[in-house]
Design a protein around this motif. Structure first.
Motif, PDB file in Angstrom:
ATOM      1  N   PRO A 116       9.896   2.522   1.095  1.00 16.69           N
ATOM      2  CA  PRO A 116       9.383   2.263   2.446  1.00 16.69           C
ATOM      3  C   PRO A 116       7.912   1.857   2.358  1.00 16.69           C
ATOM      4  O   PRO A 116       7.189   2.296   1.470  1.00 16.69           O
ATOM      5  CB  PRO A 116       9.554   3.596   3.157  1.00 16.69           C
ATOM      6  N   LYS A 117       7.492   0.996   3.266  1.00 20.21           N
ATOM      7  CA  LYS A 117       6.091   0.594   3.318  1.00 20.21           C
ATOM      8  C   LYS A 117       5.232   1.816   3.605  1.00 20.21           C
ATOM      9  O   LYS A 117       5.598   2.669   4.400  1.00 20.21           O
ATOM     10  CB  LYS A 117       5.862  -0.461   4.401  1.00 20.21           C
ATOM     11  N   ILE A 118       4.102   1.868   2.938  1.00 22.16           N
ATOM     12  CA  ILE A 118       3.159   2.966   3.120  1.00 22.16           C
ATOM     13  C   ILE A 118       2.270   2.653   4.315  1.00 22.16           C
ATOM     14  O   ILE A 118       1.641   1.602   4.362  1.00 22.16           O
ATOM     15  CB  ILE A 118       2.273   3.145   1.873  1.00 22.16           C
ATOM     16  N   GLU A 119       2.227   3.556   5.271  1.00 21.63           N
ATOM     17  CA  GLU A 119       1.348   3.408   6.421  1.00 21.63           C
ATOM     18  C   GLU A 119       0.649   4.738   6.661  1.00 21.63           C
ATOM     19  O   GLU A 119       1.296   5.778   6.730  1.00 21.63           O
ATOM     20  CB  GLU A 119       2.137   2.985   7.660  1.00 21.63           C
ATOM     21  N   LYS A 120      -0.682   4.666   6.757  1.00 23.33           N
ATOM     22  CA  LYS A 120      -1.479   5.857   7.015  1.00 23.33           C
ATOM     23  C   LYS A 120      -2.548   5.522   8.037  1.00 23.33           C
ATOM     24  O   LYS A 120      -2.880   4.354   8.241  1.00 23.33           O
ATOM     25  CB  LYS A 120      -2.163   6.344   5.725  1.00 23.33           C
ATOM     26  N   CYS A 150      -4.200   2.807  -3.759  1.00 21.52           N
ATOM     27  CA  CYS A 150      -3.749   3.418  -2.508  1.00 21.52           C
ATOM     28  C   CYS A 150      -2.347   4.015  -2.601  1.00 21.52           C
ATOM     29  O   CYS A 150      -2.096   5.075  -2.043  1.00 21.52           O
ATOM     30  CB  CYS A 150      -3.782   2.393  -1.379  1.00 21.52           C
ATOM     31  N   CYS A 151      -1.435   3.341  -3.283  1.00 22.58           N
ATOM     32  CA  CYS A 151      -0.035   3.791  -3.265  1.00 22.58           C
ATOM     33  C   CYS A 151       0.617   3.882  -4.640  1.00 22.58           C
ATOM     34  O   CYS A 151       1.789   4.204  -4.741  1.00 22.58           O
ATOM     35  CB  CYS A 151       0.791   2.878  -2.363  1.00 22.58           C
ATOM     36  N   ASP A 152      -0.122   3.547  -5.697  1.00 25.49           N
ATOM     37  CA  ASP A 152       0.353   3.634  -7.078  1.00 25.49           C
ATOM     38  C   ASP A 152       1.456   2.623  -7.412  1.00 25.49           C
ATOM     39  O   ASP A 152       2.141   2.763  -8.416  1.00 25.49           O
ATOM     40  CB  ASP A 152       0.802   5.054  -7.410  1.00 25.49           C
ATOM     41  N   CYS A 171      -1.557  -5.725  -1.633  1.00 23.08           N
ATOM     42  CA  CYS A 171      -0.467  -4.944  -2.212  1.00 23.08           C
ATOM     43  C   CYS A 171       0.779  -5.141  -1.361  1.00 23.08           C
ATOM     44  O   CYS A 171       0.728  -5.040  -0.130  1.00 23.08           O
ATOM     45  CB  CYS A 171      -0.855  -3.468  -2.260  1.00 23.08           C
ATOM     46  N   GLY A 172       1.893  -5.419  -2.008  1.00 28.44           N
ATOM     47  CA  GLY A 172       3.147  -5.612  -1.298  1.00 28.44           C
ATOM     48  C   GLY A 172       3.720  -4.339  -0.719  1.00 28.44           C
ATOM     49  O   GLY A 172       4.612  -4.386   0.120  1.00 28.44           O
ATOM     50  N   ALA A 199      -2.876  -3.052   0.962  1.00 26.83           N
ATOM     51  CA  ALA A 199      -4.276  -2.919   0.542  1.00 26.83           C
ATOM     52  C   ALA A 199      -4.811  -4.280   0.110  1.00 26.83           C
ATOM     53  O   ALA A 199      -4.121  -5.048  -0.568  1.00 26.83           O
ATOM     54  CB  ALA A 199      -4.401  -1.941  -0.619  1.00 26.83           C
ATOM     55  N   HIS A 200      -6.044  -4.576   0.494  1.00 27.54           N
ATOM     56  CA  HIS A 200      -6.709  -5.794   0.016  1.00 27.54           C
ATOM     57  C   HIS A 200      -7.014  -5.598  -1.468  1.00 27.54           C
ATOM     58  O   HIS A 200      -7.609  -4.600  -1.875  1.00 27.54           O
ATOM     59  CB  HIS A 200      -8.017  -6.019   0.787  1.00 27.54           C
ATOM     60  N   LEU A 201      -6.587  -6.573  -2.284  1.00 28.68           N
ATOM     61  CA  LEU A 201      -6.805  -6.503  -3.727  1.00 28.68           C
ATOM     62  C   LEU A 201      -7.844  -7.521  -4.194  1.00 28.68           C
ATOM     63  O   LEU A 201      -8.656  -7.230  -5.058  1.00 28.68           O
ATOM     64  CB  LEU A 201      -5.491  -6.753  -4.479  1.00 28.68           C
ATOM     65  N   GLY A 202      -7.789  -8.720  -3.657  1.00 27.76           N
ATOM     66  CA  GLY A 202      -8.679  -9.794  -4.082  1.00 27.76           C
ATOM     67  C   GLY A 202      -8.139 -11.125  -3.613  1.00 27.76           C
ATOM     68  O   GLY A 202      -7.576 -11.229  -2.525  1.00 27.76           O
ATOM     69  N   HIS A 203      -8.282 -12.148  -4.471  1.00 24.22           N
ATOM     70  CA  HIS A 203      -7.827 -13.502  -4.135  1.00 24.22           C
ATOM     71  C   HIS A 203      -7.162 -14.139  -5.356  1.00 24.22           C
ATOM     72  O   HIS A 203      -7.373 -13.697  -6.481  1.00 24.22           O
ATOM     73  CB  HIS A 203      -9.006 -14.367  -3.681  1.00 24.22           C
TER      74      HIS A 203
END
Length: 137
Positions: A8-12, A55-57, A102-103, A107-111
């Motif tokens: 499941p998608k992680i939402e916090k 964020c979610c490993d 992150c799929g 989370a923003h990772l970069g470009h």
């Protein structure tokens, strides 16, 4: 027959993210920040292992796809899988770029840029504060 388990998608909430992450990790991953070149973790590390989302490993990049792009950020030519990252059009700062998130937790990772080495020709330019590293994986 092979079955696939979809996480499941992680939402916090923001408060939950702030409790889990350091201030710099929060700024980079949740506020779409960028660490300064040559200052974040992993930009000059080439040990064998796996880089996962802080964020979610979720697994993101393998060390055997990492290369020295000379840009001051960890750079990879390929993600672990097509589902591990997602691409978003980014028109901030008067530029047109492709943001990588992150799929699993967004989370923003970069470009990602089209100036990387073979076999993909891509350069995933990733903030070190958006990842954790596990040696030997």
């Amino acid at each position: 027959m092979t079955t696939t388990t979809i996480k499941p998608k992680i939402e916090k909430t923001d408060a939950e993210w702030k409790e889990q992450l350091t201030p710099e990790q929060y700024r980079v991953t949740r506020q779409h920040g960028t660490e300064r070149a040559f200052t974040g973790p992993y930009w000059d590390q080439f040990e064998k292992g796996l880089y996962s989302c802080v964020c979610c490993d979720a697994p993101l990049f393998r060390s055997d796809t990492k290369f020295d792009a000379g840009c001051g950020w960890p750079s990879y030519y390929e993600a672990v899988s097509p589902d591990s990252v997602r691409e978003i059009k980014d028109t901030s700062y008067g530029m047109v770029r492709t943001e990588i998130r992150c799929g699993n937790c967004d989370a923003h990772l970069g470009h990602v840029f089209p100036d990387g080495p073979p076999p993909t020709g891509l350069r995933y330019c990733i903030n070190g504060h958006s990842m954790v590293f596990e040696a030997g994986k």
